[in-house]
Design an enzyme around this catalytic site. Structure first.
Site, short mmCIF file in Angstrom:
data_model
loop_
_atom_site.label_atom_id
_atom_site.label_comp_id
_atom_site.label_asym_id
_atom_site.label_seq_id
_atom_site.Cartn_x
_atom_site.Cartn_y
_atom_site.Cartn_z
N HIS A 227 17.74 6.05 -45.73
CA HIS A 227 17.12 5.86 -47.04
C HIS A 227 15.60 5.81 -46.87
O HIS A 227 15.09 5.37 -45.84
CB HIS A 227 17.63 4.56 -47.66
CG HIS A 227 17.39 4.47 -49.14
ND1 HIS A 227 16.18 4.11 -49.69
CD2 HIS A 227 18.23 4.69 -50.18
CE1 HIS A 227 16.28 4.11 -51.01
NE2 HIS A 227 17.51 4.46 -51.34
N HIS A 228 14.89 6.23 -47.89
CA HIS A 228 13.43 6.26 -47.81
C HIS A 228 12.80 4.88 -47.90
O HIS A 228 11.69 4.68 -47.41
CB HIS A 228 12.86 7.15 -48.92
CG HIS A 228 13.08 8.61 -48.69
ND1 HIS A 228 14.27 9.25 -49.00
CD2 HIS A 228 12.26 9.57 -48.19
CE1 HIS A 228 14.17 10.53 -48.70
NE2 HIS A 228 12.98 10.76 -48.21
#
Length: 396
Positions: A227-228
Site C-alpha cells: 500500500h502507498h
C-alpha cells in the site's frame, strides 16, 4: 416484481465497452435498449475474439439484454429512421469521437427541441470541447494519460490495470448521470445533455494520489502488492505456497496490537521503530522480513481463521479459477444463463440487490441486426418500406 426502468426506451449507438456496458446495466434495470449498429460489421467488439461458442467474449459481456438493429447513419435515410426512433425515446447515448454524429447530420439542438424530455449522454475520451477533444481514446490511452499506469505495477516496471478501468468508470458514471437526469425529468419534465469524458471519470477515481501531488509535490511510487500509505498491507506467502492478503496497516494502536498478537510477536507492539503507522512505513524494510517469516510458518487456512478470530481483515489471493468457484458466487447465484442464437450464454446478474425490484436477464447477446425488422415494424414501417430500406442497404 417489476424492474425499475420498465417503460424506458434507450437508443444506443455506442460501441466498444464504455457505452455498451452503461446500457447493459440500464437493460438489467428493465430499460428497452435498442442497439443501433452499422450494417455488415456492427460494433467492432463483435470481432475481438470467438470464445463464446463463436461469439466474442466482449460482446457477451457488454451487450446482453438488448435488441440489435442495423442502420447506416451515414445516409440521410438512416438518419431519418434514427430520428423516428428518438421521437419516442427516453435516452440517447453515443460514444463516437466528438464531431462524428454532427458529420452524420445530427443536430443535437434540433433533437432536444423535437424531444425536450430526451436525456442525451455523450461519452468520449476527453470531452466534447477543449484540448484533446478530437483524439480517440481507448482504455489503455486513458490509463496512460491520467497517470494511472505510473502508479501501478512493481518498483521495477509499471503495468496497466488488467480490466478496462477507464471504460468501466465511464460506464458507471454514465449510468449515474442518466438516472440522475431521469429523476430530474420526473420533477421538471426537462431532458438533459450529458457530456462525460473518460479522462475525467478516471481522474476522479485516483483516490489519494492527487493529494500526494497537491500537498507533497511528489509522484506516487509503484509499490506492487503493498500500500502507498499503510503497512503492513499486502500479500504474504504461507507455508502451503498460497498467499494471504492482510490489511493491518490502520493507524490505531489497537489494530497493530491485534496483528502482533496474531503473529505471536507482541514485543513489536511498543517497539519504538514500529509504534505508529508512519514509523512502520519508514522502517518497512526492517519490519517486512519479520512479518513474512511469521506468516510463512503456517498454511493459508490457519491465517484466515486466525486473523478473523483477532479481528484483522484478511483474504486469500486466489487465482481466477478459484475465484469463479467462490462460496459467495455460489450463494449469491451471481451467474445466470440466458438464451442466445449461439445457445445458452453465462452472464452476471445485476450486482446490487434491491428489496422490491428485480434485475432483468432475459435477452442474450444479440446477433447483428437480429431485431431490425421487429423494431422498424414497431415504428410503423410496413413490409414494402422494410424491403426498400434493405434494398438501399440502409439496414442489413
Amino acid at each position: 416484481m417489476p424492474a425499475a426502468l420498465e417503460g424506458i426506451r434507450v437508443v444506443d449507438v455506442t460501441q466498444g465497452v464504455a457505452g455498451p456496458l452503461c446500457t447493459r446495466l440500464l437493460a438489467q434495470m428493465g430499460a428497452d435498449v435498442i442497439k443501433v449498429e452499422r450494417p455488415g460489421s456492427g460494433d467492432p467488439v463483435r470481432q475481438w475474439d470467438d470464445i463464446v461458442n463463436g461469439m466474442c467474449s466482449g460482446h457477451a459481456w457488454v451487450n446482453p439484454g438488448k435488441r440489435s438493429m442495423t442502420l447506416d447513419l451515414k445516409k440521410p435515410e438512416g438518419m431519418e429512421v434514427l430520428g423516428r426512433l428518438l421521437e419516442g425515446a427516453d435516452v440517447f447515448i453515443e460514444n463516437f469521437v466528438p464531431g462524428t454524429m454532427e458529420s452524420f447530420g445530427l443536430d443535437f439542438d434540433a433533437l432536444r427541441e423535437a424531444n425536450p424530455k430526451l436525456v442525451i449522454c455523450r461519452i468520449s475520451g476527453f470531452g466534447q470541447d477543449g484540448p484533446y477533444r478530437d483524439r480517440p481514446a481507448l482504455d489503455l490511452i486513458i490509463q496512460g494519460e491520467t497517470g494511472l499506469i505510473s502508479t501501478n505495477g512493481t518498483p521495477e516496471e509499471p503495468a496497466k490495470i488488467s480490466v478496462s478501468l477507464g471504460d468501466i468508470s465511464g460506464s458507471m458514471y454514465g449510468v449515474i448521470a442518466i438516472l440522475e437526469s431521469l429523476y430530474h425529468r420526473e420533477r421538471t419534465g426537462d431532458g438533459q445533455l450529458i457530456d462525460l469524458a473518460l479522462f475525467d471519470a478516471v481522474m476522479s477515481w485516483t483516490g489519494y494520489f492527487p493529494f500526494v501531488w497537491w500537498y507533497r509535490h511528489t509522484n506516487p511510487e509503484r509499490v506492487g502488492l503493498n500500500h502507498h500509505t499503510m503497512f503492513p498491507y499486502g500479500a504474504y506467502e504461507c507455508a502451503d505456497g498460497r498467499s494471504v492478503i492482510v490489511a493491518a496497516g490502520a493507524g490505531s494502536r489497537e489494530q497493530w496490537l491485534k496483528f502482533c498478537t496474531a503473529l505471536q510477536h507482541v514485543e513489536l507492539v511498543d517497539d519504538p521503530a514500529y509504534a505508529t503507522n508512519g514509523l512502520r512505513m519508514q522502517n518497512r524494510e526492517q519490519l517486512d522480513p519479520i512479518v513474512r517469516k511469521a506468516i510463512k510458518a503456517m498454511p493459508l487456512e490457519f491465517w484466515l481463521e486466525r486473523f478473523l478470530e483477532v479481528g484483522i481483515p484478511s483474504g486469500a489471493m486466489n487465482d481466477f479459477a478459484t475465484a469463479m468457484e467462490h462460496p459467495r458466487m455460489i450463494h449469491r447465484e451471481l451467474v445466470r444463463e440466458v438464451d442466445s442464437a449461439v445457445g445458452p450464454v453465462k452472464v452476471f446478474d445485476f450486482a446490487p440487490q434491491i428489496s422490491g425490484l428485480d434485475s432483468v436477464n432475459k435477452l442474450g447477446p444479440p446477433l447483428l441486426g437480429e431485431h431490425t425488422d421487429q423494431i422498424l415494424t414497431e415504428l410503423g414501417y410496413d413490409h414494402t418500406a422494410l424491403t426498400s430500406l434493405r434494398t438501399s442497404r440502409i439496414i442489413g
